[in-house]
Design a protein around this motif. Structure first.
Motif, PDB file in Angstrom:
ATOM      1  N   VAL A   9       0.838  -1.112   0.089  1.00  0.00           N
ATOM      2  CA  VAL A   9      -0.071   0.111   0.095  1.00  0.00           C
ATOM      3  C   VAL A   9       0.846   1.018  -0.247  1.00  0.00           C
ATOM      4  O   VAL A   9       1.711   1.292   0.935  1.00  0.00           O
ATOM      5  N   ILE A  10       0.700   2.112  -1.190  1.00  0.00           N
ATOM      6  CA  ILE A  10       1.567   3.200  -1.116  1.00  0.00           C
ATOM      7  C   ILE A  10       0.616   4.545  -0.598  1.00  0.00           C
ATOM      8  O   ILE A  10      -0.400   4.900  -1.080  1.00  0.00           O
ATOM      9  N   GLY A  11       1.410   5.317   0.524  1.00  0.00           N
ATOM     10  CA  GLY A  11       0.479   6.122   1.226  1.00  0.00           C
ATOM     11  C   GLY A  11       0.151   5.841   2.494  1.00  0.00           C
ATOM     12  O   GLY A  11      -0.492   4.874   2.923  1.00  0.00           O
ATOM     13  N   GLY A  12       0.505   6.693   3.460  1.00  0.00           N
ATOM     14  CA  GLY A  12       0.051   6.597   4.825  1.00  0.00           C
ATOM     15  C   GLY A  12      -0.769   7.543   5.501  1.00  0.00           C
ATOM     16  O   GLY A  12      -0.636   7.964   6.674  1.00  0.00           O
ATOM     17  N   GLY A  13      -1.605   7.810   4.712  1.00  0.00           N
ATOM     18  CA  GLY A  13      -3.034   8.543   5.222  1.00  0.00           C
ATOM     19  C   GLY A  13      -4.092   7.865   5.797  1.00  0.00           C
ATOM     20  O   GLY A  13      -3.955   6.467   5.992  1.00  0.00           O
ATOM     21  N   LEU A  33       2.792  -1.219   4.170  1.00  0.00           N
ATOM     22  CA  LEU A  33       2.688   0.225   3.923  1.00  0.00           C
ATOM     23  C   LEU A  33       3.772   0.833   3.739  1.00  0.00           C
ATOM     24  O   LEU A  33       4.835   0.787   4.619  1.00  0.00           O
ATOM     25  N   VAL A  34       3.956   1.810   2.605  1.00  0.00           N
ATOM     26  CA  VAL A  34       5.071   2.598   2.225  1.00  0.00           C
ATOM     27  C   VAL A  34       4.656   4.146   2.384  1.00  0.00           C
ATOM     28  O   VAL A  34       3.893   4.299   1.698  1.00  0.00           O
ATOM     29  N   GLU A  35       5.266   4.796   3.398  1.00  0.00           N
ATOM     30  CA  GLU A  35       5.159   6.386   3.334  1.00  0.00           C
ATOM     31  C   GLU A  35       6.187   6.894   3.087  1.00  0.00           C
ATOM     32  O   GLU A  35       7.320   6.685   3.872  1.00  0.00           O
ATOM     33  N   ARG A  36       6.242   8.000   2.230  1.00  0.00           N
ATOM     34  CA  ARG A  36       7.605   8.670   2.081  1.00  0.00           C
ATOM     35  C   ARG A  36       8.075   9.751   3.204  1.00  0.00           C
ATOM     36  O   ARG A  36       9.171  10.128   3.320  1.00  0.00           O
ATOM     37  N   VAL A 168       4.920  -1.315   8.567  1.00  0.00           N
ATOM     38  CA  VAL A 168       4.698  -0.013   8.079  1.00  0.00           C
ATOM     39  C   VAL A 168       6.243   0.654   7.866  1.00  0.00           C
ATOM     40  O   VAL A 168       7.041   0.603   8.712  1.00  0.00           O
ATOM     41  N   TYR A 169       6.514   0.982   6.852  1.00  0.00           N
ATOM     42  CA  TYR A 169       7.999   1.644   6.507  1.00  0.00           C
ATOM     43  C   TYR A 169       7.625   3.196   6.223  1.00  0.00           C
ATOM     44  O   TYR A 169       7.069   3.578   5.184  1.00  0.00           O
ATOM     45  N   ARG A 170       7.955   3.856   7.262  1.00  0.00           N
ATOM     46  CA  ARG A 170       7.973   5.240   7.192  1.00  0.00           C
ATOM     47  C   ARG A 170       9.416   5.823   6.367  1.00  0.00           C
ATOM     48  O   ARG A 170      10.283   5.060   6.512  1.00  0.00           O
ATOM     49  N   GLN A 171       9.360   6.962   6.141  1.00  0.00           N
ATOM     50  CA  GLN A 171      10.491   7.745   5.461  1.00  0.00           C
ATOM     51  C   GLN A 171      11.109   6.934   4.438  1.00  0.00           C
ATOM     52  O   GLN A 171      12.221   6.702   4.208  1.00  0.00           O
ATOM     53  N   THR A 172      10.143   6.376   3.550  1.00  0.00           N
ATOM     54  CA  THR A 172      10.507   5.470   2.416  1.00  0.00           C
ATOM     55  C   THR A 172       9.754   5.831   1.194  1.00  0.00           C
ATOM     56  O   THR A 172       8.569   6.027   1.186  1.00  0.00           O
ATOM     57  N   LYS A 173      10.527   6.589   0.204  1.00  0.00           N
ATOM     58  CA  LYS A 173       9.988   6.995  -0.885  1.00  0.00           C
ATOM     59  C   LYS A 173       9.779   5.975  -2.086  1.00  0.00           C
ATOM     60  O   LYS A 173      10.841   5.396  -2.283  1.00  0.00           O
ATOM     61  N   VAL A 174       8.497   5.890  -2.556  1.00  0.00           N
ATOM     62  CA  VAL A 174       8.507   5.064  -3.813  1.00  0.00           C
ATOM     63  C   VAL A 174       9.111   5.857  -4.952  1.00  0.00           C
ATOM     64  O   VAL A 174       8.694   7.048  -5.291  1.00  0.00           O
ATOM     65  N   GLU A 175      10.142   5.377  -5.633  1.00  0.00           N
ATOM     66  CA  GLU A 175      10.682   5.973  -6.786  1.00  0.00           C
ATOM     67  C   GLU A 175      10.098   5.404  -8.164  1.00  0.00           C
ATOM     68  O   GLU A 175      10.145   6.187  -9.280  1.00  0.00           O
ATOM     69  N   ALA A 176       9.714   4.173  -8.359  1.00  0.00           N
ATOM     70  CA  ALA A 176       9.337   3.763  -9.471  1.00  0.00           C
ATOM     71  C   ALA A 176       8.372   2.229  -9.219  1.00  0.00           C
ATOM     72  O   ALA A 176       8.674   1.674  -8.330  1.00  0.00           O
ATOM     73  N   LEU A 177       7.494   2.068  -9.962  1.00  0.00           N
ATOM     74  CA  LEU A 177       6.907   0.755 -10.165  1.00  0.00           C
ATOM     75  C   LEU A 177       7.069   0.077 -11.576  1.00  0.00           C
ATOM     76  O   LEU A 177       6.948   0.566 -12.464  1.00  0.00           O
TER      77      LEU A 177
END
Length: 225
Positions: A9-13, A33-36, A168-177
């Motif tokens: 899941v991309i987005g931690g809202g 979950l990955v949240e930038r 849950v991975y915080r401070q982790t930016k998705v750069e490509a899919l």
């Protein structure tokens, strides 16, 4: 960081964390979950947090009731308050047409198991003295309406999901899919690559940019009001 998982899941809202929790509730414990930045760092942190159950669409009304019940479920499961305040709410009718609508909704609520009560202008005045009832026909009172702290319920969803196995991975930016030939995905982040069966775009204000990573043009645009 996991390198293989069933869903990312991309987005931690509040939406992303709710999706994460529901996946675990359905038995998908191998999800992340990955949240930038931080949870609720997007539009969730300044949301009003109001909730109600009156809706002309019965399916949406059921969903709203489910969500309100879910807040209490999350609070009980995690043992921490989620900032829920059941203040009750009144919908007012100043025209014959809207009064008929409220009466119809009251009848439907009885079938759907939603608690509501038709009240007179005098009763409205007792509940909320500042209302001018001069032109009111009546109203509908719903005790299970109120407001919630978006920050607290988001972290509540995340904690409940973790209790059921999610990460849950915080401070982790998705750069490509990167879609793979077998239908799986590689989620490229600044902390490493995760291979997964499913990707959920719950990036809120940045959902359009996430969609563009795979050639989707989503009609989303944040604006200031």
């Amino acid at each position: 960081m996991k390198t293989d998982t069933r869903a990312v899941v991309i987005g931690g809202g509040v939406v992303g964390c709710s999706v994460l929790y529901h996946l675990t509730k359905l038995g998908w414990s191998d999800v992340v979950l990955v949240e930038r930045k931080e949870l609720t760092a997007g539009s969730t942190w300044h949301a009003a947090g109001g909730f109600h159950m009156l809706n002309g669409d019965p399916n949406v009304a059921r969903l709203q009731k489910y969500t309100i019940d879910l807040y209490q479920e999350i609070q009980k499961m995690t043992g921490e308050p989620v900032g829920m305040h059941l203040t009750g709410g009144i919908n007012l009718a100043a025209t014959d047409a809207w009064w008929e609508f409220l009466k119809n909704e009251s009848g439907r609520h009885k079938v759907m198991g939603i608690e509501s009560e038709l009240i007179s202008p005098t009763e409205i005045k007792k509940l909320c003295p500042i209302v001018d009832i001069t032109h009111l026909r009546g109203g509908i009172f719903m005790a299970d309406e109120g407001h919630i702290d978006p920050y607290s319920i988001t972290h509540g969803y995340a904690k409940a999901a973790r209790l059921l196995g999610a990460e849950v991975y915080r401070q982790t930016k998705v750069e490509a899919l990167k879609p793979q030939a077998d239908g799986s995905w590689e989620v490229i982040t600044d902390k490493g690559t995760i291979r997964t069966e499913h990707v959920v775009n719950a990036a809120g204000l940045w959902a359009r940019e996430v969609g563009e990573m795979v050639g989707l043009q989503l009609p989303l645009l944040p604006y200031e009001i």
